[in-house]
Scaffold this motif. Structure first.
Motif, PDB file in Angstrom:
ATOM      1  N   ILE A  53       0.838  -1.197   0.000  1.00  0.00           N
ATOM      2  CA  ILE A  53       0.000   0.000   0.000  1.00  0.00           C
ATOM      3  C   ILE A  53       0.875   1.250   0.000  1.00  0.00           C
ATOM      4  CG2 ILE A  53      -1.599   1.365   1.408  1.00  0.00           C
ATOM      5  CD1 ILE A  53      -2.845  -1.324   2.293  1.00  0.00           C
ATOM      6  N   ALA A  54       1.911   1.250   0.829  1.00  0.00           N
ATOM      7  CA  ALA A  54       2.802   2.416   0.896  1.00  0.00           C
ATOM      8  C   ALA A  54       3.436   2.696  -0.462  1.00  0.00           C
ATOM      9  CB  ALA A  54       3.873   2.184   1.959  1.00  0.00           C
ATOM     10  N   ARG A  55       3.889   1.642  -1.143  1.00  0.00           N
ATOM     11  CA  ARG A  55       4.504   1.825  -2.466  1.00  0.00           C
ATOM     12  C   ARG A  55       3.477   2.331  -3.477  1.00  0.00           C
ATOM     13  NH1 ARG A  55       6.844  -3.158  -1.015  1.00  0.00           N
ATOM     14  NH2 ARG A  55       5.329  -4.275  -2.325  1.00  0.00           N
ATOM     15  N   ALA A  56       2.288   1.754  -3.421  1.00  0.00           N
ATOM     16  CA  ALA A  56       1.250   2.149  -4.377  1.00  0.00           C
ATOM     17  C   ALA A  56       0.858   3.605  -4.189  1.00  0.00           C
ATOM     18  CB  ALA A  56       0.029   1.244  -4.215  1.00  0.00           C
ATOM     19  N   MET A  57       0.703   4.035  -2.943  1.00  0.00           N
ATOM     20  CA  MET A  57       0.316   5.422  -2.691  1.00  0.00           C
ATOM     21  C   MET A  57       1.408   6.386  -3.150  1.00  0.00           C
ATOM     22  SD  MET A  57      -2.663   5.010  -1.536  1.00  0.00           S
ATOM     23  CE  MET A  57      -3.214   3.303  -1.614  1.00  0.00           C
ATOM     24  N   SER A  58       2.640   6.023  -2.903  1.00  0.00           N
ATOM     25  CA  SER A  58       3.747   6.873  -3.334  1.00  0.00           C
ATOM     26  C   SER A  58       3.756   7.017  -4.852  1.00  0.00           C
ATOM     27  CB  SER A  58       5.074   6.272  -2.854  1.00  0.00           C
ATOM     28  OG  SER A  58       6.166   7.020  -3.327  1.00  0.00           O
ATOM     29  N   GLY A  59       3.456   5.933  -5.553  1.00  0.00           N
ATOM     30  CA  GLY A  59       3.426   5.968  -7.007  1.00  0.00           C
ATOM     31  C   GLY A  59       2.306   6.809  -7.571  1.00  0.00           C
ATOM     32  N   CYS A  60       1.286   7.063  -6.750  1.00  0.00           N
ATOM     33  CA  CYS A  60       0.141   7.880  -7.194  1.00  0.00           C
ATOM     34  C   CYS A  60       0.233   9.320  -6.728  1.00  0.00           C
ATOM     35  CB  CYS A  60      -1.159   7.296  -6.649  1.00  0.00           C
ATOM     36  SG  CYS A  60      -1.604   5.698  -7.283  1.00  0.00           S
ATOM     37  N   GLY A  61       1.250   9.639  -5.939  1.00  0.00           N
ATOM     38  CA  GLY A  61       1.343  10.978  -5.386  1.00  0.00           C
ATOM     39  C   GLY A  61       0.530  11.172  -4.128  1.00  0.00           C
ATOM     40  N   LEU A  62       0.131  10.064  -3.489  1.00  0.00           N
ATOM     41  CA  LEU A  62      -0.618  10.117  -2.242  1.00  0.00           C
ATOM     42  C   LEU A  62       0.329   9.846  -1.077  1.00  0.00           C
ATOM     43  CD1 LEU A  62      -2.896   9.788  -4.362  1.00  0.00           C
ATOM     44  CD2 LEU A  62      -4.112   8.358  -2.717  1.00  0.00           C
ATOM     45  N   ALA A  63      -0.081  10.276   0.115  1.00  0.00           N
ATOM     46  CA  ALA A  63       0.733  10.062   1.308  1.00  0.00           C
ATOM     47  C   ALA A  63       0.198   8.873   2.095  1.00  0.00           C
ATOM     48  CB  ALA A  63       0.728  11.310   2.185  1.00  0.00           C
ATOM     49  N   HIS A  64       1.112   8.195   2.779  1.00  0.00           N
ATOM     50  CA  HIS A  64       0.747   7.047   3.612  1.00  0.00           C
ATOM     51  C   HIS A  64       1.317   7.230   5.004  1.00  0.00           C
ATOM     52  CE1 HIS A  64       1.917   3.042   5.356  1.00  0.00           C
ATOM     53  NE2 HIS A  64       0.622   2.890   5.205  1.00  0.00           N
ATOM     54  N   GLU A  65       0.493   6.933   5.995  1.00  0.00           N
ATOM     55  CA  GLU A  65       0.933   6.988   7.388  1.00  0.00           C
ATOM     56  C   GLU A  65       0.712   5.620   8.021  1.00  0.00           C
ATOM     57  OE1 GLU A  65      -0.408   9.331  11.432  1.00  0.00           O
ATOM     58  OE2 GLU A  65      -0.034  10.496   9.602  1.00  0.00           O
ATOM     59  N   ASP A  66       1.711   5.151   8.738  1.00  0.00           N
ATOM     60  CA  ASP A  66       1.671   3.819   9.333  1.00  0.00           C
ATOM     61  C   ASP A  66       1.406   3.935  10.832  1.00  0.00           C
ATOM     62  OD1 ASP A  66       1.959   1.120   9.849  1.00  0.00           O
ATOM     63  OD2 ASP A  66       4.153   1.165   9.827  1.00  0.00           O
ATOM     64  N   ALA A  67       0.243   3.411  11.267  1.00  0.00           N
ATOM     65  CA  ALA A  67      -0.063   3.353  12.696  1.00  0.00           C
ATOM     66  C   ALA A  67       0.178   1.913  13.141  1.00  0.00           C
ATOM     67  CB  ALA A  67      -1.507   3.760  12.954  1.00  0.00           C
ATOM     68  N   LEU A  68       1.304   1.682  13.792  1.00  0.00           N
ATOM     69  CA  LEU A  68       1.712   0.341  14.189  1.00  0.00           C
ATOM     70  C   LEU A  68       1.515   0.165  15.687  1.00  0.00           C
ATOM     71  CD1 LEU A  68       3.018  -2.378  13.460  1.00  0.00           C
ATOM     72  CD2 LEU A  68       5.254  -1.291  13.824  1.00  0.00           C
ATOM     73  N   LEU A  69       0.760  -0.875  16.059  1.00  0.00           N
ATOM     74  CA  LEU A  69       0.490  -1.173  17.457  1.00  0.00           C
ATOM     75  C   LEU A  69       1.060  -2.542  17.812  1.00  0.00           C
ATOM     76  CD1 LEU A  69      -3.238   0.007  17.630  1.00  0.00           C
ATOM     77  CD2 LEU A  69      -1.250   1.185  18.579  1.00  0.00           C
ATOM     78  N   PRO A  70       1.460  -2.739  19.069  1.00  0.00           N
ATOM     79  CA  PRO A  70       2.000  -4.050  19.459  1.00  0.00           C
ATOM     80  C   PRO A  70       0.918  -5.121  19.416  1.00  0.00           C
ATOM     81  CG  PRO A  70       1.696  -2.652  21.383  1.00  0.00           C
ATOM     82  CD  PRO A  70       1.464  -1.777  20.188  1.00  0.00           C
TER      83      PRO A  70
END
Length: 297
Positions: A53-70
């Motif tokens: 998803i992060a790669r795909a969004m970057s390729g479209c000019g969109l931003a991605h934020e990762d909310a990582l929980l334990p």
């Protein structure tokens, strides 16, 4: 041999459309479309999808934020994270990576996503609006299947379709979307009696059961189209739900695994994200995704 319905050209077309839309939104409003993924733990499959998803969004000019929980995060903590993302005007889409750890209540978590930011269309209100034919963001994986059918000009209206898989993320919404497109749809699953009798009469077979080799060539009508959403890893290789070799000898068209629906799914998610961003920028409560017409009775 069946024509292979490869996802790459479909994904490229959607990527170009999304990039243009994102540039327009940024130019007009200064808003950069942003999706946040919520990952609880670090299951390899979920982490790989997050990275895709992060790669795909970057390729479209969109931003991605990762909310990582334990992995030990409670249901309450996951919901608190989603509620904070709901309140942030700079986050336009929220996707919870499933499955969640067993101790986390999945329905409570996905129900916490505000409908305007439910870019994977899985929260109860989004699901209800889909089945009622009301404007809403549609689930990205079923959308990928329809995008492939449209790109390769495979008709749906009036056709007999069998969807194998009754899951809430792919099977059921795919059946609803095909029904809205005037297909006559039968929803089956791995325990359907005489499954082959159902599939042999279908012009279109959609696989979303998670059982490798569930469909073979003896079960397919000559010239039928097969859309395979299955992703099964065996012996270090990825296989679909279809026995590809035997199905390809009978079917008219088939999505390969890998290389079929998966690349289109991330692009459908990107388009949902930019649609949600436009809606929020114009303060619309429901993203303006076209609702299907009321089906003829």
């Amino acid at each position: 041999m069946a024509k292979l319905l490869r996802g790459a050209p479909v994904a490229r077309r959607i990527r170009a459309e999304v990039r243009t839309a994102a540039e327009l939104l940024i130019a007009e409003t200064g808003v950069a479309p942003t999706i946040a993924t919520v990952l609880v733990g670090n299951a390899p499959a979920s982490a790989a999808y997050r990275d895709a998803i992060a790669r795909a969004m970057s390729g479209c000019g969109l931003a991605h934020e990762d909310a990582l929980l334990p992995v030990a995060a409670t249901t309450g903590r996951v919901i608190e994270t989603i509620e904070r993302l709901n309140e942030r005007p700079d986050v336009h889409g929220i996707l919870v990576l499933l499955p969640l750890p067993p101790h986390v209540h999945q329905l409570e978590v996905i129900s916490a996503i505000t409908p305007a930011k439910d870019v994977d269309g899985i929260a109860p209100e989004s699901v209800g609006r889909l089945h009622l034919g009301l404007p809403t963001l549609h689930p990205s994986t079923p959308l990928a299947g329809l995008e492939i059918l449209d790109y390769y000009q495979i008709p749906v209206a009036g056709k007999r379709a069998v969807v194998i898989g009754r899951g809430n993320v792919v099977g059921k919404p795919t059946a609803a979307l095909l029904t809205a497109r005037d297909a006559t749809v039968t929803l089956c699953h791995s325990r359907t009696d005489s499954l082959a009798d159902e599939t042999r009469g279908a012009d279109l077979v959609v696989l979303a059961a998670g059982h490798p080799g569930l469909l073979d060539g003896s079960m397919v009508k000559s010239g039928a189209t097969v859309i395979d959403f299955g992703v099964n890893v065996e012996g270090g290789k990825v296989h679909g739900d279809a026995d590809a070799e035997s199905v390809a000898a009978v079917a008219g068209a088939l999505t390969p695994v890998p290389g079929g629906t998966t690349p289109v799914t991330t692009m459908a998610l990107a388009r949902n994200t930019v649609t949600a961003a436009f809606s929020q920028a114009t303060r619309e409560s429901t993203p303006r995704v076209a609702a299907p017409a009321e089906p003829a009775r």
